[in-house]
Design a protein around this motif. Structure first.
Motif, mmCIF file in Angstrom:
data_model
loop_
_atom_site.group_PDB
_atom_site.id
_atom_site.type_symbol
_atom_site.label_atom_id
_atom_site.label_comp_id
_atom_site.label_asym_id
_atom_site.label_seq_id
_atom_site.Cartn_x
_atom_site.Cartn_y
_atom_site.Cartn_z
ATOM 1 N N LEU A 1 0.854 -1.204 -0.021
ATOM 2 C CA LEU A 1 -0.082 -0.062 -0.095
ATOM 3 C C LEU A 1 0.771 1.249 -0.015
ATOM 4 O O LEU A 1 1.670 1.397 0.971
ATOM 5 N N ARG A 2 0.509 2.176 -1.103
ATOM 6 C CA ARG A 2 1.318 3.352 -1.153
ATOM 7 C C ARG A 2 0.413 4.503 -0.658
ATOM 8 O O ARG A 2 1.139 5.647 -0.036
ATOM 9 N N THR A 3 -0.558 4.352 -0.648
ATOM 10 C CA THR A 3 -1.761 5.572 -0.155
ATOM 11 C C THR A 3 -2.789 5.055 0.526
ATOM 12 O O THR A 3 -3.405 3.921 0.160
ATOM 13 N N LEU A 4 -2.818 5.192 1.937
ATOM 14 C CA LEU A 4 -4.163 4.889 2.818
ATOM 15 C C LEU A 4 -4.693 6.294 3.181
ATOM 16 O O LEU A 4 -4.376 7.233 4.042
ATOM 17 N N PHE A 5 -5.786 6.511 2.565
ATOM 18 C CA PHE A 5 -6.709 7.971 2.802
ATOM 19 C C PHE A 5 -8.076 7.592 3.552
ATOM 20 O O PHE A 5 -8.732 7.064 2.814
ATOM 21 N N LEU A 6 -7.996 8.270 4.823
ATOM 22 C CA LEU A 6 -9.226 7.997 5.532
ATOM 23 C C LEU A 6 -9.852 9.355 5.860
ATOM 24 O O LEU A 6 -10.709 9.434 6.804
ATOM 25 N N GLU A 7 -9.491 10.317 5.124
ATOM 26 C CA GLU A 7 -9.723 11.856 5.776
ATOM 27 C C GLU A 7 -11.463 11.973 5.852
ATOM 28 O O GLU A 7 -12.037 11.533 4.786
ATOM 29 N N GLU A 8 -11.836 12.732 6.810
ATOM 30 C CA GLU A 8 -13.287 13.174 7.276
ATOM 31 C C GLU A 8 -14.063 11.897 7.133
ATOM 32 O O GLU A 8 -14.972 12.071 6.998
ATOM 33 N N SER A 9 -13.744 10.648 7.411
ATOM 34 C CA SER A 9 -14.376 9.448 7.688
ATOM 35 C C SER A 9 -14.850 9.376 8.931
ATOM 36 O O SER A 9 -14.282 9.715 10.007
ATOM 37 N N THR A 10 -16.148 8.793 9.128
ATOM 38 C CA THR A 10 -16.686 8.485 10.546
ATOM 39 C C THR A 10 -16.108 7.021 10.942
ATOM 40 O O THR A 10 -16.883 6.104 10.372
ATOM 41 N N ILE A 11 -15.460 6.788 11.629
ATOM 42 C CA ILE A 11 -14.750 5.616 12.256
ATOM 43 C C ILE A 11 -14.821 5.351 13.593
ATOM 44 O O ILE A 11 -14.604 5.870 14.342
ATOM 45 N N MET A 12 -15.590 4.188 13.745
ATOM 46 C CA MET A 12 -15.479 3.489 15.239
ATOM 47 C C MET A 12 -14.085 2.991 15.522
ATOM 48 O O MET A 12 -13.486 2.249 14.965
ATOM 49 N N GLU A 13 -13.847 3.757 16.750
ATOM 50 C CA GLU A 13 -12.283 3.432 17.197
ATOM 51 C C GLU A 13 -12.381 2.539 18.448
ATOM 52 O O GLU A 13 -13.003 2.660 19.322
ATOM 53 N N LYS A 14 -11.767 1.386 18.039
ATOM 54 C CA LYS A 14 -11.643 0.260 19.239
ATOM 55 C C LYS A 14 -10.254 0.319 19.721
ATOM 56 O O LYS A 14 -10.041 -0.074 20.988
ATOM 57 N N ASP A 15 -9.248 0.177 19.029
ATOM 58 C CA ASP A 15 -8.009 0.493 19.469
ATOM 59 C C ASP A 15 -6.928 1.146 18.393
ATOM 60 O O ASP A 15 -7.535 1.367 17.264
ATOM 61 N N GLY A 16 -5.698 1.098 18.730
ATOM 62 C CA GLY A 16 -4.592 1.652 17.679
ATOM 63 C C GLY A 16 -3.902 0.554 16.984
ATOM 64 O O GLY A 16 -3.076 0.965 16.433
ATOM 65 N N GLU A 17 -4.238 -0.693 17.125
ATOM 66 C CA GLU A 17 -3.522 -1.969 16.529
ATOM 67 C C GLU A 17 -3.470 -1.759 14.939
ATOM 68 O O GLU A 17 -2.473 -2.146 14.510
ATOM 69 N N TRP A 18 -4.369 -1.207 14.416
ATOM 70 C CA TRP A 18 -4.516 -1.060 12.999
ATOM 71 C C TRP A 18 -3.180 -0.084 12.390
ATOM 72 O O TRP A 18 -2.527 -0.479 11.471
ATOM 73 N N LEU A 19 -2.940 0.698 13.200
ATOM 74 C CA LEU A 19 -1.870 1.636 12.651
ATOM 75 C C LEU A 19 -0.487 1.007 13.046
ATOM 76 O O LEU A 19 0.590 1.231 12.528
ATOM 77 N N HIS A 20 -0.431 0.083 14.193
ATOM 78 C CA HIS A 20 0.810 -0.574 14.465
ATOM 79 C C HIS A 20 1.121 -1.477 13.570
ATOM 80 O O HIS A 20 2.284 -1.804 13.010
ATOM 81 N N GLU A 21 0.020 -2.251 13.156
ATOM 82 C CA GLU A 21 0.137 -3.451 12.256
ATOM 83 C C GLU A 21 0.966 -2.727 10.827
ATOM 84 O O GLU A 21 1.629 -3.292 10.326
ATOM 85 N N LEU A 22 0.222 -1.284 10.409
ATOM 86 C CA LEU A 22 0.640 -0.882 9.328
ATOM 87 C C LEU A 22 2.183 -0.382 9.115
ATOM 88 O O LEU A 22 2.985 -0.715 8.355
#
Length: 586
Positions: A163-184
């Protein structure tokens, strides 16, 4: 006879020649025209087209898209009407990505870039994308989307290692934890752009951002949520290729921020909650800034003036109307390369607006005379005159996108209607203008001015009009023009259903229409005048909606007038109607 000439011309050009030429045709409208010449050119276009934008997800089906374009590499798909961004459309109206994701997983073997905008995305959709396209996916944009959580992003972070681009700007996201960013951070070494700006993702460890900066040496853009700028010092030192940064906040003593050193290539900046005490952190590299986002900064008019005069190479400015006329005059004097200007409504609802922070014809005239390279203009104003609009038309010959909102405040505007100013504006900019929005107060544009818009918008493809015109006759006069108009959005207008239906029939290029605030009947049967093959009509009846007050302390019940959504569709009548939508079966 003409068909015979066309076929003869086509048969005289070998396939190999045309296949070489078509790769140099990039504009989608040119491609569409080429594909209509003959069947052979249609087939070659289908085989060689690499990118498709579908402006409304219900205009076709995934299967129909696949049947024609089997080798697509990039897909952009838009769902809900733009009105959804302002809570005017019910949340469950539609725009689900699931059928598209299922077809992508099965059949689109070359697809490596996906952009969903204003759509409902489920965690299961992201899991399926990760499983089916994980090795190939290079670009994933979930732009103003909703319906998913960080569990879905976890699948993307684990599986999509290219993945070269991951764009989530202004999306409504239910946050459970920060593991997604750690895995990335653990799995990706090629990331170039990451944005979760203007989301509620706050469970973010700055150590993961540092790891991304160290592992991804090509990282050029990072836009984040609320993280203390002091915690990003190591990230900034590691992200040597970084050109754009947005987000963060300041919550410490101003003198401590002098230790933060931004990357040498940084030329696009948007620091949230930056006040005048922290502003000197930008001064050392302000001269190289090309883009400046001050929408969420805490600056007054004087602060804008001090900062902008240090940015002579500025090409893009986004801010609030607290910039004031004086700030715009400084902008016009120092920023001659400006190409895009966006001025949103400021914090006046909270009583925080600076007493100088009013944008009027004075500031608009200064910008029109000083920033001659401007291409994009989107400004909220408190006062306006015909002379200011005429000045824009006289000087701004490069405008392709013009949007003006006249704020509904108590000030009395003496120079109404704006008919002559709109005429002069459109006459001066008509050759390059492709997008046009004019949102006014009742009485600010008469039927004559509405006729001018139709008459002098030969190349405009998208248009938003609010509180314009006086009668059905003005709308019908408008609809006799606009030969290129494909998307029309109108709000707060006085027109009847019958006049709207007749206008649609006269707008020969129209493909999509959204309206709110018209003179609705109980059944909507007068809209059947516009009935024709492949033309779908949906009604959202008037209803009461509960919204928080300006301080967020109480719930206010307000009226939400009826909507019409009408569009061409090869898919037939859609089936996922919520209870809040009434389809007119034609």
């Amino acid at each position: 006879m003409e068909d015979q000439k066309v076929n003869k011309a086509c048969s005289g050009m070998p396939d190999t020649v045309f296949e070489c030429v078509i790769h140099y045709i990039h504009d989608s409208r040119d491609r569409d025209a080429v594909s209509l010449v003959c069947r052979r050119w249609h087939d070659i276009d289908a085989m060689t087209r690499k990118h498709i934008t579908i402006a409304f997800c219900y205009t076709t089906t995934p299967g129909q898209l696949l049947k024609r374009f089997r080798d697509l590499e990039s897909l952009k798909l838009k769902g809900k009407p733009r009105a959804a961004m302002f809570n005017l459309i019910p949340e469950d109206w539609g725009g689900y990505v699931t059928p598209w994701v299922e077809e992508i997983a099965r059949s689109f073997r070359c697809l490596n870039a996906i952009h969903f905008r204003r759509m409902i995305v489920r965690d299961s959709d992201l899991e399926l994308l990760a499983q089916s396209r994980g090795n190939a996916l290079q670009v994933l944009k979930l732009d103003k989307c909703s319906g998913f959580s960080t569990d879905g992003l976890l699948h993307i972070g684990r599986s999509c290692r290219g993945l070269r681009t991951l764009f989530l700007e202004e999306s409504t996201i239910m946050e459970k934890d920060g593991e997604w960013l750690h895995e990335l951070a653990l799995n990706n070494t090629v990331l170039e752009t990451l944005s979760f700006y203007m989301t509620d993702l706050n469970d973010v460890r700055f150590q993961d951002l540092e790891l991304i900066a160290r592992n991804c040496r090509s990282l050029v853009s990072m836009k984040i949520s609320d993280i203390e700028i002091l915690d990003l010092a190591v990230f900034f030192s590691a992200a040597t290729a970084l050109e754009e940064f947005g987000g963060g906040f300041f919550n410490d003593q101003p003198e401590r921020y002098s230790a933060v050193s931004f990357p040498q290539r940084l030329c696009q900046l948007g620091l949230a909650y930056m006040g005048n005490n922290e502003m000197p952190i930008v001064f050392p590299f302000a001269s190289r800034l090309k883009k400046l986002d001050l929408l969420y900064a805490l600056l007054d008019t004087e602060d804008h003036c001090l900062l902008i005069q240090r940015c002579p190479n500025l090409e893009v400015l986004e801010t609030r109307n607290v910039i004031g006329d004086r700030g715009l005059e400084i902008l016009a004097r120092y920023c001659k390369r400006l190409r895009r200007l966006r001025i949103e409504r400021g914090a006046d609802e909270q009583g925080m607006e600076d007493e100088e922070g009013v944008v009027s014809q004075r500031g608009l005239i200064a910008v029109a005379q000083g920033c001659l390279e401007l291409e994009y203009w989107a400004v909220h104003v408190s006062d306006i005159t015909n002379a200011a609009l005429e000045c824009i038309g006289t000087h701004m010959k490069n405008l392709s996108d013009f949007r003006l909102v006249l704020l509904d405040q108590v000030e009395r505007i003496n120079d109404l209607p704006l008919d002559n100013g709109v005429l002069a504006l459109l006459r001066g900019c008509c050759h390059k203008l492709r997008r046009f929005a004019l949102y006014l107060r009742p009485g600010a544009l008469s039927d004559v001015g509405l006729r001018y818009i139709g008459q002098y918008s030969p190349n405009v493809r998208w248009m938003l009009l609010g509180n314009v015109g006086e009668s059905d006759e003005g709308l019908l006069e408008f609809s006799r023009g606009c030969p290129s108009l494909q998307k029309l959005e109108m709000r707060g207008c006085c027109f009847s259903e019958q006049a709207l239906a007749k206008a649609v029939l006269q707008l020969t290029s129209l493909r999509y229409m959204w309206l709110q605030g018209y003179r609705a009947t109980e059944t909507g049967r007068d809209l059947l005048v516009m009935a024709r093959p492949f033309w779908n009509i949906e009604l959202i009846p008037a209803r009461k909606v509960a919204v928080p007050d300006q301080l967020g302390e109480a719930v206010v019940v307000s009226d939400n007038p009826a909507h019409i959504i009408a569009y061409y569709s090869l898919a037939g009548q859609r089936t996922d109607f919520p209870d809040t939508v009434v389809p007119l079966i034609l």
